[in-house]
Design an enzyme around this catalytic site. Sequence first.
Site, short mmCIF file in Angstrom:
data_model
loop_
_atom_site.label_atom_id
_atom_site.label_comp_id
_atom_site.label_asym_id
_atom_site.label_seq_id
_atom_site.Cartn_x
_atom_site.Cartn_y
_atom_site.Cartn_z
N LYS A 4 0.85 -1.20 0.00
CA LYS A 4 0.00 0.00 0.00
C LYS A 4 0.88 1.25 0.00
O LYS A 4 0.62 2.21 -0.73
CB LYS A 4 -0.94 -0.01 1.21
CG LYS A 4 -2.10 -0.98 1.01
CD LYS A 4 -2.83 -1.32 2.29
CE LYS A 4 -3.84 -2.45 2.01
NZ LYS A 4 -4.42 -3.02 3.20
N GLN A 10 -5.28 -2.05 9.24
CA GLN A 10 -5.16 -3.39 8.66
C GLN A 10 -5.77 -4.45 9.59
O GLN A 10 -5.48 -4.49 10.78
CB GLN A 10 -3.68 -3.68 8.39
CG GLN A 10 -3.42 -4.96 7.62
CD GLN A 10 -3.91 -4.93 6.18
OE1 GLN A 10 -3.95 -3.88 5.55
NE2 GLN A 10 -4.30 -6.07 5.65
N ASP A 31 -11.81 1.94 3.48
CA ASP A 31 -12.12 0.51 3.38
C ASP A 31 -13.62 0.28 3.16
O ASP A 31 -14.03 -0.81 2.78
CB ASP A 31 -11.75 -0.19 4.71
CG ASP A 31 -10.39 -0.84 4.68
OD1 ASP A 31 -10.00 -1.35 3.62
OD2 ASP A 31 -9.72 -0.84 5.74
N1 GUN Z 1 -7.20 -7.40 5.71
C1 GUN Z 1 -7.44 -8.15 4.60
N2 GUN Z 1 -8.05 -7.40 3.65
C2 GUN Z 1 -8.19 -6.16 4.17
C3 GUN Z 1 -8.74 -4.96 3.66
O1 GUN Z 1 -9.23 -4.86 2.53
N3 GUN Z 1 -8.70 -3.89 4.51
C4 GUN Z 1 -8.19 -3.96 5.76
N4 GUN Z 1 -8.21 -2.87 6.51
N5 GUN Z 1 -7.68 -5.07 6.26
C5 GUN Z 1 -7.67 -6.16 5.47
#
Ligand code: GUN
Length: 284
Positions: A52, A96, A119
């Site tokens: 990211k 996350q 998200d």
């Molecule tokens: N963990 C696995 N996929 C995601 C996601 O799309 N967003 C977040 N915040 N955590 C994750």
Amino acid sequence: MSKIIDGKAVSSAVKESIKNEVSALKEKGVSVGLAVILVGEDPASKIYVANKKKACEQLGIISQEYILPENTTEKELLKLIDTLNSEKTINGILCQLPLPRGIDEQKVIKAISPEKDVDAFHPQNVGRIMIGDFDFVPCTPAGIIEMLDYYGISAEGKTCVVIGRSNIVGKPMGMLLLHKNGTVTICHSRTKNLSEITKTADILVAAVGKAKFVTADMVKDGAVVIDVGMNRDDGKLCGDVDFDEVSKKAGYITPVPGGVGPMTIAMLMKNTLTAAKKQNGIIG
Ligand code: GUN
């Protein structure tokens, strides 16, 4: 043989367009910023977070990383989110998942300002997806819709089957396909006669988390097969779909890696750009 849906190519196209928009905003004095929080040592999460950051750097998005120790308390995490909620240079906040035991995930999700919830996990944003009036779409389902659009694959009137009912993928995926006028079935671990249902699918989305779970006998000839899985099979990265066999039968298929994965990050960048535009009154 099926056509390969190339997530890398589609994500490059999406990212190129975001990069141009970010650069145009910068000329107007508007910056775009994303804060990513990682708590603990989950190895997969560390890789996602690093990717990211790399994507932000490529696109001119300011990235702030908060890497917190495993023993961080819920209170400390909520305090950081509170600070980031009122930080003007931060347009998007992503925490996350999964979080270490002892931290209430839903409490954390609800603490993120809905305007910065890139998200789209906050109940307010989830509800807005339900009624079809949304700014942010969860990144994985959004990436899948973007790929279908790119390849000119319409869900209109199609039988769409999603395997998996998670809040992150399965449920919002079903909802987005419904908004595209697909006829949607969401299957899960308690579904009876799963393969009877999957065999009816024109568009089949596998989000199960089990290596090579979807076999050729579960797929209709010519179906579009989207593989959300990210599993290890004998150390090798593989999806939820038995690619070698299913690709002989499907019309279109996404590979793992190089399918849904790259799209997820591209859509996170897109949501972050949307957040910055909304917060700066550029879009309503
Ligand atoms: N963990 C696995 N996929 C995601 C996601 O799309 N967003 C977040 N915040 N955590 C994750």
